[in-house]
Design a protein around this motif. Structure first.
Motif, PDB file in Angstrom:
ATOM      1  N   ILE A   1       0.847  -1.190   0.000  1.00 13.17           N
ATOM      2  CA  ILE A   1       0.000   0.000   0.000  1.00 13.17           C
ATOM      3  C   ILE A   1       0.885   1.244   0.000  1.00 13.17           C
ATOM      4  O   ILE A   1       1.845   1.342   0.776  1.00 13.17           O
ATOM      5  N   ASN A   2       0.573   2.196  -0.844  1.00 17.40           N
ATOM      6  CA  ASN A   2       1.295   3.466  -0.889  1.00 17.40           C
ATOM      7  C   ASN A   2       0.301   4.620  -0.900  1.00 17.40           C
ATOM      8  O   ASN A   2      -0.651   4.627  -1.690  1.00 17.40           O
ATOM      9  N   GLN A   3       0.501   5.578  -0.013  1.00 19.77           N
ATOM     10  CA  GLN A   3      -0.346   6.766   0.061  1.00 19.77           C
ATOM     11  C   GLN A   3      -1.824   6.416   0.154  1.00 19.77           C
ATOM     12  O   GLN A   3      -2.677   6.962  -0.541  1.00 19.77           O
ATOM     13  N   ALA A   4      -2.125   5.462   1.028  1.00 16.01           N
ATOM     14  CA  ALA A   4      -3.504   5.050   1.329  1.00 16.01           C
ATOM     15  C   ALA A   4      -3.483   4.484   2.738  1.00 16.01           C
ATOM     16  O   ALA A   4      -2.415   4.342   3.348  1.00 16.01           O
ATOM     17  N   ALA A   5      -4.646   4.145   3.286  1.00 16.84           N
ATOM     18  CA  ALA A   5      -4.718   3.747   4.695  1.00 16.84           C
ATOM     19  C   ALA A   5      -5.634   2.552   4.891  1.00 16.84           C
ATOM     20  O   ALA A   5      -6.644   2.402   4.194  1.00 16.84           O
ATOM     21  N   VAL A   6      -5.272   1.715   5.870  1.00 22.59           N
ATOM     22  CA  VAL A   6      -6.086   0.566   6.252  1.00 22.59           C
ATOM     23  C   VAL A   6      -7.078   1.008   7.322  1.00 22.59           C
ATOM     24  O   VAL A   6      -6.721   1.707   8.271  1.00 22.59           O
ATOM     25  N   HIS A   7      -8.347   0.579   7.174  1.00 19.65           N
ATOM     26  CA  HIS A   7      -9.399   0.912   8.123  1.00 19.65           C
ATOM     27  C   HIS A   7     -10.107  -0.361   8.592  1.00 19.65           C
ATOM     28  O   HIS A   7     -10.177  -1.346   7.850  1.00 19.65           O
ATOM     29  N   ASP A   8     -10.625  -0.327   9.813  1.00 20.50           N
ATOM     30  CA  ASP A   8     -11.468  -1.401  10.309  1.00 20.50           C
ATOM     31  C   ASP A   8     -12.901  -1.178   9.823  1.00 20.50           C
ATOM     32  O   ASP A   8     -13.373  -0.042   9.766  1.00 20.50           O
TER      33      ASP A   8
END
Length: 696
Positions: free
Chosen positions: A577-584
């Motif tokens: 992953i680059n320039q993005a985010a993991v969310h629950d």
């Protein structure tokens, strides 16, 4: 006793040169079941839900009955609640009471849901008294025999209006009004949105002084984070202490809303609630309402079918007899926990667990207290995944079956490569099995090697000192049909470098297995699992492990499963992953997804291993919460980018109030044999979130 293979396939015994998966080096954490400590009858206390019933066929009885619900919390008679954007009322308690009754459940009447808005819009005492009279008279006229009680108010700590005076006086006035009309039906309260010591003590002090104590005590366990799950035990202990301090007789406890939104329906999260409610003696508990009504709190898909969470509740429903005490891996952090039952008449033990990742050992002790068990126990392990709210799961996965020797009243069952969002189910019976696919090394033919015992080993035994050129461990397996099999090898390599063994099938071609280090030997509980593939003949086959050219390896067991048609699923949160985010997000597969893919250099890159070069079908789980089409650029193995267009989904995966909108886009892709990179980059139009890809 020699273990036999479950539905093995056959043909020529030829080893396949597929990649070997690395091992886990950690010492497996232990989850313990004590069959001798049978602490309460099985009543399925946590199997109900808030607004779980919406009307006839929503959901079908075929989905309700197997979960053995004890109680549903439902809207007041003739209520008008329209939460979460609903356009029709969400299930009148008296209208759905017959549905609950024929499925063995009671119903709580949530009285303030007679208002159409939430938070509730108070008008006046005259209006409220009129509503109370209407609800109680409707309940009396209904003749329903399965009403659990009247919940006089809901979450008064923030929904009670100061214009009505204090909540304590409001409780007394409502309680007396209800009891004047109906002395038989129980009252439930105070239903605070969370357990707060001072609130509960003040409420009970007032209620006792004014002779308006609820018949059933209630509060919610919703938590601010999943870590709050572990406060439930402390809350119940604190409440019981207040009863003692005030001289109040023990009340049944109803946790009539439970579950953090991101865990709603997720097997590995929900089973931890089951465990605490059972161990702490809760009378009833209903899963919270975060998504849609009539879906048993998120375990039924939008198409009215079972998802992965439903199977957890179904396994809970399978329990009968007595609950057996369980000891979680941790009581201070989110880890493996579960519940167990023993039916002495049937000679059946059920263990349902989840919330752990990696390798664990399930210790079941106390078999001496169950008369039908002696000598051996037959163990079957199933798993249910969490693939998202609206992804159907037609059946759980069969992981293994095997016969375990009961030693000192105990068996140790390793469960490897666990997924924290999944649920797991052990069914244990006394009879020897005929469908086994797990083979213990101690039951194999062993030459110039030795048998050892250790609690961390499957069945408590393993083979070590496979140290000489003529050392080998040879398993005999029985294949019912021809085919390719996944082979898992549980082992230990306590050296400081990779070790080798030679593997041959039916005396044929020899292949080399390479075992990564496990940080120690099985004598200290260090194990790993190595995965490869073999091709088997019909009937009897031999699989021989021989000392390799370098290092040393101990063997615990092998496990064989028919190899399915190629299908590889990769979660977005496990990609590069680059320039993005993991969310629950409970709506997402494995309860996580990737969002914020919003910049020119944002990308999510998946890696898949194709068995051969060719054309494949790829599903993409996504959400597009914009009002129009959104795009990503798709590049495979660094090649020229194509445009992927995502239709609007009506919202984001975690759209407020946590109502998910994930959809699936199906594409055709061309892959090379072996490893492939599949990169999604921010497109020219709009935005999209990614949940997973599945290539087949």
């Amino acid at each position: 006793m020699k273990k036999k293979l479950l539905s093995l396939l056959s043909v020529s015994l030829l080893l396949l040169s597929l990649p070997v998966m690395p091992a886990s080096a950690a010492i497996p954490a232990t989850f313990t079941v004590d069959l001798a400590n049978q602490y309460r009858s099985v009543t399925h206390v946590a199997s109900g839900s808030l607004y779980g019933l919406a009307g006839e066929g929503r959901p079908s009885d075929s989905l309700i009955a197997p979960t053995k619900p004890k109680m549903f919390t439902q809207m007041a008679p003739n209520g008008g609640q329209l939460p979460n954007g609903e356009t029709v009322p969400i299930g009148d308690a008296l209208k759905v009471a017959p549905i609950a009754a024929r499925n063995g459940a009671a119903v709580t009447i949530r009285m303030p849901d007679i208002y159409s808005n939430f938070p509730y819009q108070w008008l006046s005492w005259a209006d409220w008294y009129s509503k109370v009279d209407t609800m109680v008279n409707a309940r009396l006229a209904s003749g329903a025999t399965n009403i659990y009680g009247y919940e006089l108010w809901n979450e008064p700590d923030w929904t009670w209006k100061s214009a009505a005076g204090t909540f304590l006086d409001g409780w007394k006035n409502t309680y007396l009004r209800v009891k004047t009309l109906d002395t038989a039906t129980k009252t439930i309260g105070p239903s605070y949105s969370r357990y707060e010591e001072s609130w509960m003590r003040n409420f009970l002090t007032y209620a006792k002084a004014n002779n308006v104590l609820p018949d059933i005590i209630s509060w919610h366990e919703l938590g601010n984070t999943v870590a709050d799950t572990w406060t439930i035990k402390a809350h119940i202990a604190a409440y019981r202490q207040i009863e003692l301090d005030l001289g109040i007789s023990p009340r049944p406890i109803s946790i009539n809303e439970y579950g953090v939104p991101n865990e709603e329906g997720v097997p590995g999260g929900m089973v931890r609630y089951f465990a605490q409610f059972e161990r702490e003696g809760v009378d009833t508990a209903t899963a919270a309402f975060w998504f849609r009504p009539g879906r048993l709190s998120n375990i039924v898909t939008d198409a009215g079918t079972a998802n992965g969470g439903w199977w957890l509740y179904k396994w809970y429903g399978d329990m009968s007899g007595q609950m057996a005490m369980t000891t979680p891996v941790s009581t201070s952090s989110l880890a493996l926990d579960g519940i167990a039952s023993v039916d002495n008449a049937k000679g059946t033990v059920h263990v349902v667990f989840g919330g752990g990742s990696g390798d664990h050992t399930i210790v079941i002790k106390g078999f001496g207290s169950v008369s039908k068990f002696s000598g051996n126990a037959h163990v079957k392990l199933e798993a249910t995944p969490w693939l998202g709210v609206d992804t159907a799961v037609s059946s759980p996965a069969s992981v293994f079956e095997g016969d375990y020797a009961i030693t000192n009243g105990q068996i140790n069952v390793p469960v490897t490569k666990m997924n924290a969002s999944w649920g797991y189910h052990l069914t244990i019976t006394p009879a020897a099995g005929s469908n086994n696919n797990l083979y213990e090394a101690e039951n194999a033919t062993v030459n110039r090697a030795n048998l050892f015992s250790n609690a961390s080993a499957s069945n408590g035994k393993y083979i070590g000192q496979i140290d000489y050129n003529d050392s080998y461990v040879q398993f005999t397996v029985n294949a019912a049909a021809a085919g390719v099999y996944n082979l898992d090898v549980r082992y230990a390599n306590g050296t400081n470098a990779n070790s080798n063994q030679s593997l041959s099938v039916n005396g044929g071609t020899v292949a080399t297995l390479t075992y990564p280090v496990t940080g120690g030997w099985l004598s200290a509980g260090h194990v790993g699992t190595l995965s490869t593939s073999v091709s088997l003949n019909a009937g009897s086959n031999t699989i021989r492990f021989t000392k390799g050219a370098s290092g040393y390896t101990e063997l615990d067991y092998i496990q064989l499963m028919p190899k399915p048609a190629y299908k590889e699923r990769v979660e977005a949160e496990k990609a590069e992953i680059n320039q993005a985010a993991v969310h629950d997000g409970g709506y997402a597969s494995e309860a996580r997804y990737v969002g914020g893919i919003d910049y020119a250099d944002s990308y999510v890159q998946f890696t898949v291993n194709a068995p051969s070069a060719g054309t494949y079908t790829m599903d993409v789980g996504y959400a597009n919460g914009t009002t129009g089409n959104s795009t990503h650029y798709l590049s495979i193995n660094g090649g020229a980018a194509s445009i992927v267009t995502y239709a609007a989904t009506g919202g984001w995966i975690n759209a407020v109030p946590n109502i998910g909108y994930r959809k699936i886009l199906t594409l055709t892709v061309t892959l090379q044999a072996g490893a492939n990179t599949i990169r999604f980059t921010k497109g020219a139009a709009g935005y999209a979130e990614l949940d997973y890809i599945e290539v087949r």
